[in-house]
Design a protein around this motif. Structure first.
Motif, short mmCIF file in Angstrom:
data_model
loop_
_atom_site.label_atom_id
_atom_site.label_comp_id
_atom_site.label_asym_id
_atom_site.label_seq_id
_atom_site.Cartn_x
_atom_site.Cartn_y
_atom_site.Cartn_z
N VAL A 1 24.06 -14.67 19.91
CA VAL A 1 24.98 -14.55 18.89
C VAL A 1 25.83 -15.84 18.64
CG1 VAL A 1 27.36 -13.30 18.59
CG2 VAL A 1 25.57 -11.94 19.98
N LEU A 2 26.08 -16.59 19.88
CA LEU A 2 26.68 -17.71 19.35
C LEU A 2 25.76 -18.98 18.44
CD1 LEU A 2 28.66 -18.29 22.80
CD2 LEU A 2 29.67 -17.76 20.75
N ALA A 3 24.69 -18.88 19.00
CA ALA A 3 23.86 -19.66 18.04
C ALA A 3 23.71 -19.28 16.68
CB ALA A 3 22.34 -19.46 18.68
N GLY A 4 23.71 -18.09 16.34
CA GLY A 4 23.70 -17.71 14.93
C GLY A 4 25.03 -17.93 14.35
N ASP A 5 25.99 -17.66 14.94
CA ASP A 5 27.51 -18.35 14.77
C ASP A 5 27.42 -19.84 14.56
OD1 ASP A 5 28.21 -15.66 14.95
OD2 ASP A 5 29.36 -16.13 16.94
N GLY A 6 26.84 -20.48 15.12
CA GLY A 6 26.90 -21.86 14.99
C GLY A 6 26.18 -22.38 13.95
N LEU A 7 24.78 -22.04 13.77
CA LEU A 7 24.13 -22.02 12.43
C LEU A 7 24.95 -21.59 11.33
CD1 LEU A 7 20.70 -20.91 13.60
CD2 LEU A 7 21.17 -23.29 13.09
N LEU A 8 25.48 -20.68 11.21
CA LEU A 8 26.29 -20.14 10.04
C LEU A 8 27.34 -21.05 9.66
CD1 LEU A 8 26.79 -18.06 7.72
CD2 LEU A 8 28.28 -16.78 9.33
N SER A 9 28.08 -21.41 10.43
CA SER A 9 29.19 -22.30 10.15
C SER A 9 28.97 -23.75 9.83
CB SER A 9 30.40 -22.51 11.28
OG SER A 9 29.74 -23.01 12.55
N TYR A 10 27.98 -24.21 10.65
CA TYR A 10 27.26 -25.72 10.22
C TYR A 10 26.77 -25.70 8.99
CZ TYR A 10 24.99 -30.09 11.27
OH TYR A 10 24.51 -31.41 10.91
N ALA A 11 26.16 -24.65 8.69
CA ALA A 11 25.40 -24.47 7.06
C ALA A 11 26.42 -24.87 5.97
CB ALA A 11 24.79 -23.05 6.84
N PHE A 12 27.71 -24.44 6.09
CA PHE A 12 28.61 -24.80 5.18
C PHE A 12 29.16 -26.09 5.29
CE2 PHE A 12 28.75 -20.07 5.32
CZ PHE A 12 28.72 -20.03 4.16
N GLU A 13 29.42 -26.55 6.70
CA GLU A 13 29.67 -28.16 7.04
C GLU A 13 28.69 -28.77 6.06
OE1 GLU A 13 30.14 -31.03 10.88
OE2 GLU A 13 30.20 -28.94 10.98
N PHE A 14 27.25 -28.64 6.40
CA PHE A 14 26.48 -29.36 5.86
C PHE A 14 26.34 -29.73 4.51
CE2 PHE A 14 21.77 -30.77 5.77
CZ PHE A 14 22.01 -31.96 6.63
N VAL A 15 26.41 -28.54 3.72
CA VAL A 15 26.54 -28.87 2.32
C VAL A 15 27.96 -29.69 1.90
CG1 VAL A 15 26.93 -27.66 0.01
CG2 VAL A 15 25.40 -26.47 1.87
N ALA A 16 28.77 -29.56 2.60
CA ALA A 16 30.13 -30.17 1.88
C ALA A 16 30.22 -31.65 2.53
CB ALA A 16 31.33 -29.35 2.89
N THR A 17 29.53 -31.89 3.41
CA THR A 17 29.56 -33.24 4.00
C THR A 17 28.24 -34.09 3.54
OG1 THR A 17 28.71 -32.72 6.31
CG2 THR A 17 31.02 -32.61 5.81
N LYS A 18 27.24 -33.51 3.16
CA LYS A 18 26.06 -34.08 3.31
C LYS A 18 25.32 -34.41 1.61
CE LYS A 18 25.60 -34.91 7.55
NZ LYS A 18 25.83 -36.47 8.16
N THR A 19 25.81 -33.62 0.96
CA THR A 19 25.42 -33.37 -0.41
C THR A 19 25.95 -34.73 -1.24
OG1 THR A 19 25.60 -30.80 -0.60
CG2 THR A 19 25.55 -31.95 -2.71
N GLU A 20 25.04 -35.40 -2.02
CA GLU A 20 25.45 -36.62 -2.72
C GLU A 20 25.01 -36.61 -4.21
OE1 GLU A 20 23.50 -39.66 -0.36
OE2 GLU A 20 24.83 -39.81 1.25
N ASN A 21 25.76 -37.34 -4.94
CA ASN A 21 25.33 -37.48 -6.17
C ASN A 21 25.52 -36.04 -7.09
OD1 ASN A 21 24.70 -40.42 -6.02
ND2 ASN A 21 22.66 -39.73 -5.10
N VAL A 22 26.38 -35.26 -6.73
CA VAL A 22 26.75 -34.06 -7.18
C VAL A 22 28.10 -33.99 -7.46
CG1 VAL A 22 26.45 -31.44 -7.24
CG2 VAL A 22 24.73 -32.89 -6.24
N PRO A 23 28.72 -33.65 -8.70
CA PRO A 23 30.17 -33.54 -8.90
C PRO A 23 30.78 -32.41 -7.83
CG PRO A 23 28.94 -33.36 -11.11
CD PRO A 23 27.87 -33.32 -10.10
#
Length: 308
Positions: free
Chosen positions: A124-146
């Motif tokens: 359950v926690l592994a799923g929770d961790g992946l879900l929240s990290y997914a949004f963090e990853f988009v927010a912090t790793k996306t480059e050259n996009v407005p």
């Protein structure tokens, strides 16, 4: 599974090698996923997250994201963080779907499910961790996009995976188990949300990152809706016709769980015909893009010809 060509569906230009395309894209995605999630303290949770995230699979959702971004004039590097996030969210849904409280399966992608290896609490926690990290990853790793387009992607992903999307589909799916009077409308609702919402987000988010117009986003949205439903119809067929080794998970689970499926309503041959019609309708949405749409057109045909 009957190939699309055998049923009369047209194929993209013969010069395009879908197998090579899928292999190359999958290799790039595997590298990105591996580097996205290192093991740190506490090791158990990161190992559990990586166990399911790196377990293989077709990587169809991230590949669709990359393809739609390129179609709309973007690059792979622009879309890769969102592509990885989509796979993280999809993996979360598989971990949770396999839990005893949900569909209760022992195997996924040819190996023991997460809760069978790490226990239900860590799964359950592994799923929770992946879900929240997914949004963090988009927010912090996306480059050259407005930033506004990145925010739009995050909002779109959140809706696809929340109570307006995947969650509601799962709820209605569970409430419908064992019932014999489930209508086609209800079945369509389940799969448009449980399966289709994330596939649709995969296509649309890639195009959002590239700055696609509202008209092009609508075309891609309709394309994705159709292939999402076709994907689920084929899944229902394979649950009956394929072996556990082919599927990488327990075969015949839908019948055992008393679920209404497309083959149970239509029969296998009509279900195949409906899936192919959906793919043809999906491909028609992309005619305006010309040769730029060839990868997406080929992936659409692949959905009805796959064996797992």
């Amino acid at each position: 599974m009957v190939l699309a060509t055998e049923m009369g569906s047209s194929q993209p230009e013969s010069s395009f090698d879908l197998s090579t395309y899928l292999v190359k894209r999958k290799e790039a995605i595997e590298v990105a996923l591996d580097s996205a999630l290192p093991v740190i303290y506490p090791e158990t949770i990161y190992e559990a997250m990586r166990y399911s995230l790196l377990a293989g699979g077709k990587r169809l959702r991230p590949i669709l994201c990359l393809a739609s971004c390129e179609l709309a004039g973007g690059t792979i590097s622009m879309a890769m963080p969102t592509a990885c996030a989509l796979e993280m969210i999809h993996t979360m849904s598989l971990i949770h779907d396999d839990l005893p409280a949900m569909d209760n399966d022992d195997y996924r992608r040819g190996q023991l499910t997460n809760h069978k290896v790490y226990g239900e609490n860590i799964a359950v926690l592994a799923g929770d961790g992946l879900l929240s990290y997914a949004f963090e990853f988009v927010a912090t790793k996306t480059e050259n996009v407005p930033p506004q387009q990145v925010l739009q992607v995050i909002a779109h992903l959140a809706r696809a995976v929340g109570a307006a999307g995947l969650v509601s589909g799962q709820v209605v799916d569970m409430e419908s188990e064992g019932k014999t009077d489930v209508s086609l409308e209800t079945l369509n609702y389940i799969h448009a949300h449980k399966t289709g919402a994330l596939l649709e987000a995969s296509v649309v988010c890639g195009a959002i990152l590239a700055g696609a117009s509202a008209a092009d986003l609508q075309r891609l949205y309709r394309f994705a809706q159709n292939i999402g439903l076709a994907f689920q119809i084929v899944d229902d067929i394979l649950d009956i016709t394929a072996t556990q080794e082919e599927l990488g998970k327990t075969a015949g689970k839908d019948v055992q769980a008393g679920k209404v499926t497309y083959p149970s309503l239509w029969g296998i041959e009509e279900s195949r015909r409906q899936a192919l019609q959906l793919v043809d309708d999906a491909k028609a949405q992309l005619a305006v893009f010309g040769s730029k749409a060839i990868p997406l057109l080929a992936i659409a045909d692949f959905i009805t010809s796959r064996s797992n």
